[in-house]
Design a protein around this motif. Structure first.
Motif, PDB file in Angstrom:
ATOM      1  N   TYR A 276       0.829  -1.213   0.000  1.00  0.00           N
ATOM      2  CA  TYR A 276       0.000   0.000   0.000  1.00  0.00           C
ATOM      3  C   TYR A 276       0.862   1.262   0.000  1.00  0.00           C
ATOM      4  O   TYR A 276       0.342   2.378  -0.096  1.00  0.00           O
ATOM      5  CB  TYR A 276      -0.910  -0.046   1.230  1.00  0.00           C
ATOM      6  CG  TYR A 276      -1.896   1.089   1.380  1.00  0.00           C
ATOM      7  CD1 TYR A 276      -2.762   1.452   0.357  1.00  0.00           C
ATOM      8  CD2 TYR A 276      -1.976   1.793   2.591  1.00  0.00           C
ATOM      9  CE1 TYR A 276      -3.669   2.490   0.511  1.00  0.00           C
ATOM     10  CE2 TYR A 276      -2.885   2.820   2.762  1.00  0.00           C
ATOM     11  CZ  TYR A 276      -3.730   3.172   1.715  1.00  0.00           C
ATOM     12  OH  TYR A 276      -4.629   4.206   1.874  1.00  0.00           O
ATOM     13  N   GLY A 277       2.176   1.096   0.107  1.00  0.00           N
ATOM     14  CA  GLY A 277       3.060   2.250   0.094  1.00  0.00           C
ATOM     15  C   GLY A 277       3.429   2.769   1.464  1.00  0.00           C
ATOM     16  O   GLY A 277       3.975   3.870   1.599  1.00  0.00           O
TER      17      GLY A 277
ATOM     18  N   ARG B  25      -2.628   2.907  -3.199  1.00  0.00           N
ATOM     19  CA  ARG B  25      -1.463   3.445  -2.515  1.00  0.00           C
ATOM     20  C   ARG B  25      -1.893   4.541  -1.548  1.00  0.00           C
ATOM     21  O   ARG B  25      -2.784   5.356  -1.851  1.00  0.00           O
ATOM     22  CB  ARG B  25      -0.464   4.046  -3.521  1.00  0.00           C
ATOM     23  CG  ARG B  25       0.083   3.045  -4.530  1.00  0.00           C
ATOM     24  CD  ARG B  25       0.990   2.007  -3.889  1.00  0.00           C
ATOM     25  NE  ARG B  25       1.515   1.073  -4.887  1.00  0.00           N
ATOM     26  CZ  ARG B  25       0.903  -0.063  -5.242  1.00  0.00           C
ATOM     27  NH1 ARG B  25      -0.237  -0.423  -4.662  1.00  0.00           N
ATOM     28  NH2 ARG B  25       1.455  -0.853  -6.144  1.00  0.00           N
TER      29      ARG B  25
END
Length: 296
Positions: free
Chosen positions: A31-32, A271
């Protein structure tokens, strides 16, 4: 909302938002959110809850294409929009489920080769009672098959049904998940053994009750048609099992009556750094793609 009718007849899929302690760091990295951005379990789960809340509150999540969502225990106990997460889902027309397994035993545990049974769940009755009180409809419990070992597959299915009967006694619908690893050799043969073992035990489901099944997308298209049509089975859903969204959707579309319950396939392009418009657009595209494969 008639939750049982929605799962049986709903034209959509079930989102898997149930990454647990072991898989949460990987999910966050995808997901960053890097490891240095959180410290300790509380902050880690806080970060993953932020992600799940963002998904649940996205306008596209409640457009009717997502008919259910599987939650991790901490997510179930958390809040979204000031409400319990199950109630926030119900208010959006989405049926809530809870992941109940506590992870996997090592392969070979109990003398059964080629499979990973579920670890003990000593507090399961208390969890089921709490989930029922929060409005949760059903559960999900995962074990894994790594090879076509008939004795091991029979043990996996037996354990799944034993836990499923415990869930039914609490008025919840169990989603049995004997995942067949997509990397396993001889998977086509093993999936036929798995189907036969499930068919053997379906008559043990009490009269008037139903279970759900969450299975890997089979090598042989429509292999699970007999399970989908069985009166003791409310629904058969598919896990993405490590396939990309595109691969999983392509394979799922060939299996009539089987709907998606994807995690990676739903979340892979989201993200933390995306603007709300970018996030909603990306999530909407994934939902549309998975929905199309589920209702094909």
């Amino acid at each position: 909302m008639d939750m049982k009718k929605q799962i049986a007849e709903g034209k959509g899929f079930i989102a898997a938002l149930d990454q647990s302690g072991g898989s949460t760091p990987k999910a966050l990295r995808g997901y960053g959110v890097e490891d240095h951005e959180w410290s300790g379990d509380d902050e880690m789960f806080g970060k993953i809850h932020e992600m799940r809340s963002r998904i649940i509150t996205s306008p596209c999540f409640s457009n009717g294409k997502v008919i259910g969502a599987i939650l991790f225990e901490k997510t179930m106990d958390g809040k979204v929009d000031g409400k319990t997460t199950p109630q926030a889902l119900i208010d959006r027309g989405i049926v809530p489920f809870i992941k109940i397994d506590k992870g996997l035993e090592d392969e070979g545990f109990g003398g059964f080769g080629g499979v990973q049974l579920m670890k003990p769940m000593p507090d399961l009755d208390a969890l089921l009672k709490r989930a029922k009180g929060l409005g949760v409809f059903g559960t999900k419990e995962r074990s894994v098959i790594n090879e076509a070992n008939a004795e091991g597959i029979a043990a996996i299915v037996k354990q799944q049904f034993e836990i499923g009967m415990q869930v039914l006694r609490h008025g919840l619908v169990p989603m049995l998940e004997p995942e067949y690893s997509i990397k396993a050799q001889g998977r086509a043969e093993g999936e036929k053994i798995l189907k036969d073992e499930i068919l053997k035990l379906l008559p043990t489901v009490p009269e008037g009750e139903q279970i759900m099944l969450k299975l890997s997308i089979p090598v042989e298209a429509n292999l699970y048609a007999e399970l989908i049509e069985h009166p003791k089975v409310l629904a058969v859903v598919a896990l993405s099992g490590g396939y990309s969204t595109e691969e999983a959707c392509e394979k799922l579309a060939k299996n009539k009556g089987m709907i998606a319950s994807f995690s990676r396939g739903l979340l892979q392009d989201l993200r933390a750094q995306q603007s709300d418009d970018e996030f909603d657009g990306t999530l909407s595209a994934a939902i549309d793609q998975i929905h199309a494969a589920s209702v094909a």
